[in-house]
Design an enzyme around this catalytic site. Sequence first.
Site, PDB file in Angstrom:
ATOM      1  N   LYS A 124       0.868  -1.187   0.000  1.00 11.91           N
ATOM      2  CA  LYS A 124       0.000   0.000   0.000  1.00 11.91           C
ATOM      3  C   LYS A 124       0.896   1.225   0.000  1.00 11.91           C
ATOM      4  CE  LYS A 124      -4.435   1.025   0.136  1.00 11.91           C
ATOM      5  NZ  LYS A 124      -5.597   0.265  -0.342  1.00 11.91           N
ATOM      6  N   ASP A 164      -7.047   4.215  -4.657  1.00 13.65           N
ATOM      7  CA  ASP A 164      -7.706   4.076  -3.354  1.00 13.65           C
ATOM      8  C   ASP A 164      -8.347   5.445  -3.099  1.00 13.65           C
ATOM      9  OD1 ASP A 164      -7.893   2.160  -0.860  1.00 13.65           O
ATOM     10  OD2 ASP A 164      -7.391   4.082   0.016  1.00 13.65           O
TER      11      ASP A 164
HETATM   12  P1  NDP Z   1     -12.915   7.660  -3.079  1.00 10.73           P
HETATM   13  O1  NDP Z   1     -11.868   8.668  -2.821  1.00 10.73           O
HETATM   14  O2  NDP Z   1     -13.414   7.471  -4.444  1.00 10.73           O
HETATM   15  O3  NDP Z   1     -14.169   7.942  -2.137  1.00 10.73           O
HETATM   16  C1  NDP Z   1     -14.025   8.000  -0.751  1.00 10.73           C
HETATM   17  C2  NDP Z   1     -15.354   8.427  -0.155  1.00 10.73           C
HETATM   18  O4  NDP Z   1     -15.276   8.316   1.261  1.00 10.73           O
HETATM   19  C3  NDP Z   1     -15.690   9.877  -0.450  1.00 10.73           C
HETATM   20  O5  NDP Z   1     -17.076  10.017  -0.463  1.00 10.73           O
HETATM   21  C4  NDP Z   1     -15.076  10.593   0.739  1.00 10.73           C
HETATM   22  O6  NDP Z   1     -15.646  11.835   1.018  1.00 10.73           O
HETATM   23  C5  NDP Z   1     -15.370   9.624   1.842  1.00 10.73           C
HETATM   24  N1  NDP Z   1     -14.380   9.750   2.901  1.00 10.73           N
HETATM   25  C6  NDP Z   1     -13.034   9.683   2.784  1.00 10.73           C
HETATM   26  N2  NDP Z   1     -12.434   9.883   3.961  1.00 10.73           N
HETATM   27  C7  NDP Z   1     -13.422  10.072   4.845  1.00 10.73           C
HETATM   28  C8  NDP Z   1     -13.450  10.331   6.227  1.00 10.73           C
HETATM   29  N3  NDP Z   1     -12.325  10.431   6.938  1.00 10.73           N
HETATM   30  N4  NDP Z   1     -14.665  10.472   6.826  1.00 10.73           N
HETATM   31  C9  NDP Z   1     -15.816  10.371   6.106  1.00 10.73           C
HETATM   32  N5  NDP Z   1     -15.850  10.150   4.787  1.00 10.73           N
HETATM   33  C10 NDP Z   1     -14.663   9.986   4.169  1.00 10.73           C
HETATM   34  O7  NDP Z   1     -12.343   6.284  -2.484  1.00 10.73           O
HETATM   35  P2  NDP Z   1     -12.836   4.803  -2.753  1.00 10.73           P
HETATM   36  O8  NDP Z   1     -14.289   4.781  -2.999  1.00 10.73           O
HETATM   37  O9  NDP Z   1     -11.915   4.199  -3.734  1.00 10.73           O
HETATM   38  O10 NDP Z   1     -12.507   4.101  -1.336  1.00 10.73           O
HETATM   39  C11 NDP Z   1     -13.477   4.015  -0.291  1.00 10.73           C
HETATM   40  C12 NDP Z   1     -13.056   2.895   0.670  1.00 10.73           C
HETATM   41  O11 NDP Z   1     -12.999   1.655  -0.042  1.00 10.73           O
HETATM   42  C13 NDP Z   1     -11.681   3.067   1.302  1.00 10.73           C
HETATM   43  O12 NDP Z   1     -11.705   2.522   2.613  1.00 10.73           O
HETATM   44  C14 NDP Z   1     -10.787   2.219   0.426  1.00 10.73           C
HETATM   45  O13 NDP Z   1      -9.621   1.784   1.108  1.00 10.73           O
HETATM   46  C15 NDP Z   1     -11.725   1.050   0.153  1.00 10.73           C
HETATM   47  N6  NDP Z   1     -11.389   0.240  -1.020  1.00 10.73           N
HETATM   48  C16 NDP Z   1     -11.286   0.815  -2.261  1.00 10.73           C
HETATM   49  C17 NDP Z   1     -11.001   0.017  -3.344  1.00 10.73           C
HETATM   50  C18 NDP Z   1     -10.992   0.556  -4.739  1.00 10.73           C
HETATM   51  O14 NDP Z   1     -10.926  -0.245  -5.668  1.00 10.73           O
HETATM   52  N7  NDP Z   1     -11.096   1.877  -4.949  1.00 10.73           N
HETATM   53  C19 NDP Z   1     -10.701  -1.421  -3.198  1.00 10.73           C
HETATM   54  C20 NDP Z   1     -10.940  -1.930  -1.860  1.00 10.73           C
HETATM   55  C21 NDP Z   1     -11.235  -1.105  -0.826  1.00 10.73           C
HETATM   56  P3  NDP Z   1     -14.950  13.196   0.477  1.00 10.73           P
HETATM   57  O15 NDP Z   1     -15.395  13.308  -0.945  1.00 10.73           O
HETATM   58  O16 NDP Z   1     -15.525  14.237   1.372  1.00 10.73           O
HETATM   59  O17 NDP Z   1     -13.485  13.042   0.638  1.00 10.73           O
END
Ligand code: NDP
Length: 444
Positions: A124, A164
């Site tokens: 990571k 991510d």
């Molecule tokens: P994105 O950046 O596309 O979206 C993240 C979302 O979560 C946004 O809506 C963001 O809001 C919100 N968010 C981020 N940090 C916080 C926080 N501290 N408190 C509240 N809301 C938060 O990321 P992903 O959708 O790719 O990832 C989401 C989760 O899924 C993560 O945990 C990631 O590790 C996991 N994941 C992702 C994978 C992938 O293929 N992308 C694979 C496996 C797991 P804002 O817009 O306000 O920042």
Amino acid sequence: MDVKKVLSDLKRRFPNEPEYHQAVEEVLMTIEDEYNKHPEFEKYNLIERLCIPDRVFTFRVTWVDDKGQVQTNMGYRIQHNNAIGPYKGGIRFHSSVNLSILKFLAFEQTFKNSLTTLPMGGGKGGSDFSPRGKSDMEVMRFCQAFVTELWRHIGPQTDVPAGDIGVGGREVGYMYGMYKKMALENTGTFTGKGLEFGGSLVRPEATGYGNVYFLLEMLKTKGIDIKDKVVAVSGSGNVAQYTVKKLISLGAKVVTMSDSNGYIYDPDGIDEEKLAFIFNLKNIQRGRIREYAEQYGCKYVEGARPWNEKCDIAMPSATQNEIDGDDARALLANGCFAVSEGANMPSTPEAIAEFLNAKILYAPGKAANAGGVSVSGLEMTQNSIKLSWSREEVDAKLQSIMKDIHAQCTLYGKQEDGYINYVKGANVAGFMKVAKAMMAQGIL
Ligand code: NDP
């Protein structure tokens, strides 16, 4: 294995890394029995070698913003374990990123990748740079500066990063472009690339779709149909968007989405048209979820998470530790009977204990969200053989992998009373494969 001693040693050697300690503790508590059946593991101190990353790169990233001011951020890459394949795991750009968060993610990734059945080790990386509020040019300059340092540590057979939080197709494109320039090769050393330059169909959808496929497998064990079930989703990024898309197509009713400022509650359900608004809002306009409530006249709650809203199923898809003990109790009190994690470690240990005690269907992220890295693995295969598979082919492979992960969890997690403890199942299945590979390869 003396779990308490292993943990206290890790805490002493690596203080101030609470997320890393939390992830390790959760795994060790559940694999202890299985581990103790293998005295050879203890003899070769397998557990410390598995908990401590193979190596950690830390570097400064210097870039120039649109005002001509010089900015610095920290950059990291954790190469956790490559016993079963090249290091593989995403890059996170978020202001909260630190070593503890990336070490927990790399540790989790190692077990997740093992579960996928594909040959991938765990890694990571990331930076405390936040793309939010930055211009396209600033994001590009940052990505280029980040890769100027990172590129020498990665490669198609060494370490293959992906997206991510804060890293989507745009950022992967900029990073891969710079990587190619530095390394003078076009071998696909990033996944989540654009379709025009080696990306795989279904990769953007894979984590969200995969989570729903895993949920369907869980529901099948209880003979429950997804149709008309009320689902609370958190987040509104990549994982949340495609989770909602698949749920809508299956006839479920999604009533919440969120971002780091708050959440929306739409009792009528988010339909295809409203979801298209979210795709545009989040991916093109880069706006806030509040604007959905303004557009459709529904409730918006600032500074809160959606877990107090009534739902049958919860799919946390934002970030770590976003469901605490109180949230879990609120979900259960409202009749929630399934939780399937799109995010990594979104439930605190207290929340997990609540779900397991209540014996609801509970899938930890390392099983339920493994669809993303699985299709990344398929993207690596397509790059190696220099072919692209059709959408149907990739989606069929994704569905088959998620079924396989569910079967592995059942194998190791089914209790005498028939309840499937997916936490234990995923941890033990993921661990055993990595452990056997490490034993076979000697003391490294
Ligand atoms: P994105 O950046 O596309 O979206 C993240 C979302 O979560 C946004 O809506 C963001 O809001 C919100 N968010 C981020 N940090 C916080 C926080 N501290 N408190 C509240 N809301 C938060 O990321 P992903 O959708 O790719 O990832 C989401 C989760 O899924 C993560 O945990 C990631 O590790 C996991 N994941 C992702 C994978 C992938 O293929 N992308 C694979 C496996 C797991 P804002 O817009 O306000 O920042």
